[in-house]
Design an enzyme around this catalytic site. Structure first.
Site, short mmCIF file in Angstrom:
data_model
loop_
_atom_site.label_atom_id
_atom_site.label_comp_id
_atom_site.label_asym_id
_atom_site.label_seq_id
_atom_site.Cartn_x
_atom_site.Cartn_y
_atom_site.Cartn_z
N HIS A 473 24.11 99.99 -0.97
CA HIS A 473 25.13 100.19 -2.00
C HIS A 473 26.46 99.51 -1.65
CE1 HIS A 473 22.77 104.20 -2.62
NE2 HIS A 473 22.08 103.15 -3.03
C1 FAD Z 1 16.50 99.32 -2.64
C2 FAD Z 1 17.72 99.72 -3.44
C3 FAD Z 1 17.76 100.98 -4.04
C4 FAD Z 1 18.90 101.37 -4.78
N1 FAD Z 1 18.91 102.61 -5.36
C5 FAD Z 1 20.01 103.00 -6.05
C6 FAD Z 1 20.04 104.27 -6.68
O1 FAD Z 1 19.08 105.04 -6.66
N2 FAD Z 1 21.18 104.62 -7.34
C7 FAD Z 1 22.27 103.79 -7.41
O2 FAD Z 1 23.29 104.20 -7.98
N3 FAD Z 1 22.23 102.56 -6.85
C8 FAD Z 1 21.14 102.15 -6.18
N4 FAD Z 1 21.11 100.90 -5.63
C9 FAD Z 1 22.27 100.00 -5.85
C10 FAD Z 1 22.15 99.32 -7.22
O3 FAD Z 1 20.99 98.55 -7.29
C11 FAD Z 1 23.41 98.45 -7.45
O4 FAD Z 1 24.54 99.29 -7.37
C12 FAD Z 1 23.38 97.80 -8.83
O5 FAD Z 1 22.26 96.99 -9.01
C13 FAD Z 1 24.66 96.96 -9.04
O6 FAD Z 1 24.60 96.42 -10.33
P1 FAD Z 1 25.30 95.04 -10.66
O7 FAD Z 1 25.03 94.72 -12.08
O8 FAD Z 1 26.72 95.11 -10.22
O9 FAD Z 1 24.61 93.98 -9.68
P2 FAD Z 1 23.10 93.41 -9.67
O10 FAD Z 1 22.16 94.39 -10.22
O11 FAD Z 1 22.84 92.90 -8.31
O12 FAD Z 1 23.20 92.19 -10.68
C14 FAD Z 1 23.99 91.05 -10.36
C15 FAD Z 1 23.34 89.85 -11.02
O13 FAD Z 1 24.17 88.71 -10.82
C16 FAD Z 1 23.35 87.58 -10.59
N5 FAD Z 1 24.10 86.56 -9.86
C17 FAD Z 1 24.43 86.56 -8.55
N6 FAD Z 1 25.11 85.43 -8.23
C18 FAD Z 1 25.25 84.72 -9.38
C19 FAD Z 1 25.85 83.48 -9.71
N7 FAD Z 1 26.47 82.75 -8.78
N8 FAD Z 1 25.74 83.03 -10.99
C20 FAD Z 1 25.10 83.75 -11.94
N9 FAD Z 1 24.52 84.95 -11.68
C21 FAD Z 1 24.60 85.43 -10.42
C22 FAD Z 1 22.21 88.14 -9.78
O14 FAD Z 1 21.10 87.28 -9.83
C23 FAD Z 1 21.98 89.49 -10.44
O15 FAD Z 1 21.02 89.41 -11.48
C24 FAD Z 1 20.00 100.48 -4.91
C25 FAD Z 1 19.95 99.22 -4.31
C26 FAD Z 1 18.82 98.84 -3.59
C27 FAD Z 1 18.82 97.49 -2.97
#
Ligand code: FAD
Ligand code: SF4
Length: 536
Positions: A473
């Protein structure tokens, strides 16, 4: 849309935070481009790859890890230079990291927003729980969260495990099975609060997705889509009219006059550059890639990188340091049926103790343990019928607990683009400097050790695997605050330096709290989307 621009709003990253914003804006009739570094995937293909994968414990294993969009465990990608190996875990594909999350969907407590004023620890948020409460409700409805309203009502109050809420959970939590009911009885009698973990997992048909069938492979892949992931909103955004461009790795953000952002550039897998303009921009590429992108975007207008006049971009890298132990207990409970963590327990989630030590959240890890038990028995030379008998016996009596703690933000913990190492597209690789040696965290961990010891006594357990740390996280690297001199975004997610650039994701959170961050990040993202809508 004004035809001087390619879009009203460009969103970088199609994870849950970027996609809920793209969806809300597209639904309101705005021209939206959603740029995603990774590919589109089919659920059935990921399930097949999971079946075939040897290393079932690596949640990234079944997902594509492509040279142009390496995931966090990707070959020759993240460089660790700190005292502690941080090993952040994230995916790069349409829908983002929630493809392999566990769905735990927690609200912070009101006091979590005022840790500096109340307990002298870390920082205060620039907003309060009340500012976010309506958006928590919206986020729960968007993601489809199931939870137990009765437990919630019985446990409100500032030192309780749940905060006050104005709307019920969209779905009821599924009842505990035999194992979790037995654990509830034993731990409750000893004074622990044992609760259903609120989760973005269907306990009924919801949003055209099926009810959880108990397959127990939530991390890394729910085979039927009962568990929410960000692709749900990426697809909804497209259906509402957004243009989703996959395999588009954004590598530069351009600033123009008066700090306004004018354009972004991305690379396709063949290395070709493409440039797009818009009125507003949202960076939602998560806690490592977003700051890397901002810091890579150095120009005459932004000599320290985009949004970085405070020097705080990439700093304050924090997470919820997670300890894990496992034991073989006296009685068979048969873990591994139903979702991976339906149950949590707390001694306390808030109170005066937080002046001195981190709060924590204990989770009963409901995984099938056969692989690790078999590996250990083989190492001990057990084979044949005895192996079979002992795997069955130990797997039925296996109990594993993981515990998340709070690590206050520290500017020395940071991610920077490498000045020497490049990826396949020629872009800098992320370089992480991190240390877990924080007295506040370690004092919390000492209390966790005492709780583990007590659980071991209550269940007559003998240790299977001793204490192990992980750092899930990731957060804090584009930190939210009211003072532009020491923070990157304001309470609406708008960068202090650029009026038309917002940042979404757990990386904006001011303090981590002891519970999973994604529901809070989604609520903040929805609030940012409404702010943008009011302005365009
Ligand atoms: C194994 C695991 C279990 C988890 N379980 C939980 C849980 O139970 N509860 C919880 O609250 N959280 C959990 N998390 C954390 C949760 O997954 C993250 O907090 C969440 O995915 C964040 O969302 P986001 O949209 O900010 O980022 P992400 O979901 O990572 O999305 C970011 C996106 O940006 C894209 N990207 C990156 N760089 C670039 C670029 N240069 N140009 C264009 N696109 C780009 C990526 O490809 C990705 O698709 C877990 C994480 C893991 C790894
Ligand atoms: S238990 Fe199975 S069906 Fe339920 S959310 Fe997890 S993987 Fe999906």
């Amino acid at each position: 849309m004004n035809s001087d621009y390619d879009a009203d709003v460009i969103v970088i990253g199609s994870g849950v935070c970027g996609s809920v914003i793209a969806h809300r804006l597209a639904k309101a009739g705005k021209a939206v481009i959603l740029l995603e570094a990774g590919p589109r995937v089919e659920r059935a293909d990921i399930v097949e790859r999971f079946r075939a994968s040897v290393n079932k414990a690596n949640p990234n294993a079944p997902y594509p890890d492509l040279p142009h969009a390496r995931d966090s465990f990707g070959k020759d990608y993240i460089i660790e230079k700190g005292e502690t190996v941080n090993r952040p875990s994230y995916l790069r594909l349409v829908g983002g990291t929630t493809w392999h999350w566990a769905g735990a969907a927690w609200r912070l407590l009101p006091n979590d927003f005022h840790m500096r004023s109340l307990y002298g620890v870390g920082r205060d948020w620039p907003i309060s729980y009340d500012d976010l409460e309506p958006y928590y409700g919206q986020a729960e409805r968007e993601l489809g969260v199931s939870g137990n309203d009765q437990e919630n009502q019985g446990a409100t109050g500032l030192d309780g495990p749940f905060p006050p809420r104005s709307t019920p959970y969209p779905m009821a939590a599924a009842p505990f099975d035999y194992m979790h009911e037995r654990i509830r009885q034993v731990l409750t009698a000893d004074g622990f609060k044992v609760l259903h973990e609120p989760a973005a997992r269907n306990s009924d048909i919801y949003d055209n997705r099926p009810t959880c069938g108990g397959n127990n492979s939530c991390t890394p892949i729910c085979p039927i889509g009962a568990l929410y992931n960000g692709a749900v909103h990426a697809v909804k955004a497209e259906t509402a009219g957004a243009r989703l461009i996959s395999n588009a790795v954004v590598f530069r953000i351009e600033a123009g006059a008066a700090g306004k952002i004018t354009a972004i550039s991305y690379k396709s897998p063949d290395g070709a550059d493409h440039r797009l303009t818009a009125r507003y921009f949202v960076a939602a590429a998560y806690a490592i890639e977003t700051p890397k992108l901002l810091l890579m975007s150095v120009s005459e207008q932004a000599p320290q990188g985009i949004a970085n006049s405070s020097g705080m971009v990439g700093r304050n890298l924090t997470c919820q340091p997670e300890s894990r132990i496992s034991m073989i207990i006296r009685e068979p409970l048969w873990p591994g049926r139903g979702p991976v963590h339906p149950q949590v327990f707390f001694r306390e989630r808030d109170g005066a103790f937080r002046k001195d030590r981190s709060a924590s959240k204990h989770v009963i890890n409901n995984n099938v343990p056969n692989q690790e038990i078999t590996a250990r028995l083989l190492k001990q030379g057990v084979i044949g019928r005895r192996l079979d008998e002992q795997v069955r016996d130990q797997a039925s009596r296996f109990l594993e607990i993981t515990t998340q703690h709070e690590l206050p933000p520290n500017p020395a913990n940071r991610i920077v683009p490498s000045t020497t190492e490049r990826d396949a597209l020629g872009l800098p690789r992320p370089e992480i400097h991190f240390s877990r040696e924080d007295p506040y965290l370690l004092a919390g961990a000492a209390a966790t050790k005492r709780d583990y010891q007590r659980v071991m006594e209550l269940f007559g357990g003998t240790p299977f695997e001793d204490w192990r740390w992980a750092h899930p996280h990731s957060q804090g690297t584009t930190i939210m605050g009211s003072d532009p001199r020491d923070s990157v975004v304001d309470g609406f997610g708008r960068t202090h330096d650029h009026p038309n650039l917002f940042i979404a994701g757990p990386n904006v959170m001011t303090m981590p709290g002891a519970v999973n961050p994604t529901l809070t990040a989604t609520a903040l993202a929805l609030r940012s989307a409404d702010t943008i809508l009011r302005e365009i």
